[in-house]
Design a protein around this motif. Sequence first.
Motif, PDB file in Angstrom:
ATOM      1  N   TRP B  35     -37.242  19.949 -44.711  1.00 23.39           N
ATOM      2  CA  TRP B  35     -36.294  20.905 -44.146  1.00 23.39           C
ATOM      3  C   TRP B  35     -35.800  20.395 -42.800  1.00 23.39           C
ATOM      4  N   TYR B  36     -34.471  20.400 -42.668  1.00 21.56           N
ATOM      5  CA  TYR B  36     -33.828  19.945 -41.451  1.00 21.56           C
ATOM      6  C   TYR B  36     -32.997  21.067 -40.847  1.00 21.56           C
ATOM      7  N   ARG B  37     -32.762  20.922 -39.567  1.00 17.41           N
ATOM      8  CA  ARG B  37     -31.891  21.845 -38.865  1.00 17.41           C
ATOM      9  C   ARG B  37     -30.824  21.006 -38.167  1.00 17.41           C
ATOM     10  N   MET B  47     -37.570  19.534 -39.456  1.00 23.33           N
ATOM     11  CA  MET B  47     -38.402  20.663 -39.066  1.00 23.33           C
ATOM     12  C   MET B  47     -39.801  20.555 -39.668  1.00 23.33           C
ATOM     13  N   PHE B  67     -40.792  29.880 -38.958  1.00 23.55           N
ATOM     14  CA  PHE B  67     -40.167  29.178 -40.079  1.00 23.55           C
ATOM     15  C   PHE B  67     -41.236  28.939 -41.155  1.00 23.55           C
ATOM     16  N   LEU B  79     -37.560  28.343 -47.430  1.00 23.27           N
ATOM     17  CA  LEU B  79     -37.696  28.444 -45.975  1.00 23.27           C
ATOM     18  C   LEU B  79     -37.361  29.879 -45.600  1.00 23.27           C
ATOM     19  N   VAL B  81     -36.907  32.382 -42.475  1.00 23.42           N
ATOM     20  CA  VAL B  81     -36.788  32.538 -41.024  1.00 23.42           C
ATOM     21  C   VAL B  81     -37.183  33.973 -40.713  1.00 23.42           C
ATOM     22  N   ASP B  88     -31.513  31.264 -33.610  1.00 23.52           N
ATOM     23  CA  ASP B  88     -31.896  30.635 -34.882  1.00 23.52           C
ATOM     24  C   ASP B  88     -30.672  30.304 -35.723  1.00 23.52           C
ATOM     25  N   SER B  90     -27.881  28.412 -37.212  1.00 23.36           N
ATOM     26  CA  SER B  90     -27.793  26.964 -37.361  1.00 23.36           C
ATOM     27  C   SER B  90     -27.422  26.630 -38.806  1.00 23.36           C
ATOM     28  N   TYR B  92     -28.947  24.759 -41.945  1.00 23.11           N
ATOM     29  CA  TYR B  92     -30.248  24.303 -42.449  1.00 23.11           C
ATOM     30  C   TYR B  92     -30.026  23.497 -43.730  1.00 23.11           C
ATOM     31  N   CYS B  94     -31.921  21.075 -46.742  1.00 26.00           N
ATOM     32  CA  CYS B  94     -33.166  20.614 -47.339  1.00 26.00           C
ATOM     33  C   CYS B  94     -32.916  19.295 -48.072  1.00 26.00           C
TER      34      CYS B  94
END
Lengths: 114, 114
Positions: B35-37, B47, B67, B79, B81, B88, B90, B92, B94
């Motif tokens: 998982w990236y942000r 993340m 998270f 994921l 939140v 938060d 953003s 996101y 994957c």
Amino acid sequence: AQSVTQPDIHITVSEGASLELRCNYSYGATPYLFWYVQSPGQGLQLLLKYFSGDTLVQGIKGFEAEFKRSQSSFNLRKPSVHWSDAAEYFCAVGAQAAGNKLTFGGGTRVLVKP
Amino acid sequence: GAVVSQHPSRVICKSGTSVKIECRSLDFQATTMFWYRQFPKQSLMLMATSNEGSKATYEQGVEKDKFLINHASLTLSTLTVTSAHPEDSSFYICSASDRFYEQYFGPGTRLTVT
């Protein structure tokens, strides 16, 4: 730890002209290297990758990249840019020893002039 | 092949509520999901890494209680939140991997917290 630097934040190129995007990495062993392209609001599309072997790698959409170990570089090139190539380009490095994680460069935004 | 989907593509939620994002590998079994942000005009920040059936490994500075990541099967990771706040908000993204060094990315989810 691995790191990636893309020195150019923005590049503007005329349609039909050649394009070269720079990528320098830092890693103690032989890394796995990737170039991705991202259009606004979209995910990442893999352009090409280098794991081993021939240091000149051909990718999709007419892109190629050359791995130069002596310069710790993996620059992306395209001989003739099309307007549809306007996007954000990310270089990334991964390594087996890093548990398959990717570290991304800051990205280069390419603008194409008609 | 190697298609990864995310759902929803966009979500707006009120501050204090929780939101769940799904990441699915459609045509392969993903032993590892990431998982990236991504903040506007910035690169991707990893993340967490999740392996099927085990707890996720979070990167330094990422709040694991905010998270929540679940990787219940070889084709699905979520994921959540929790108690979302405007900061938060953003993009996101994957990714899923069926090999040790290649990741396939989803199209991303735009989260806006009002």
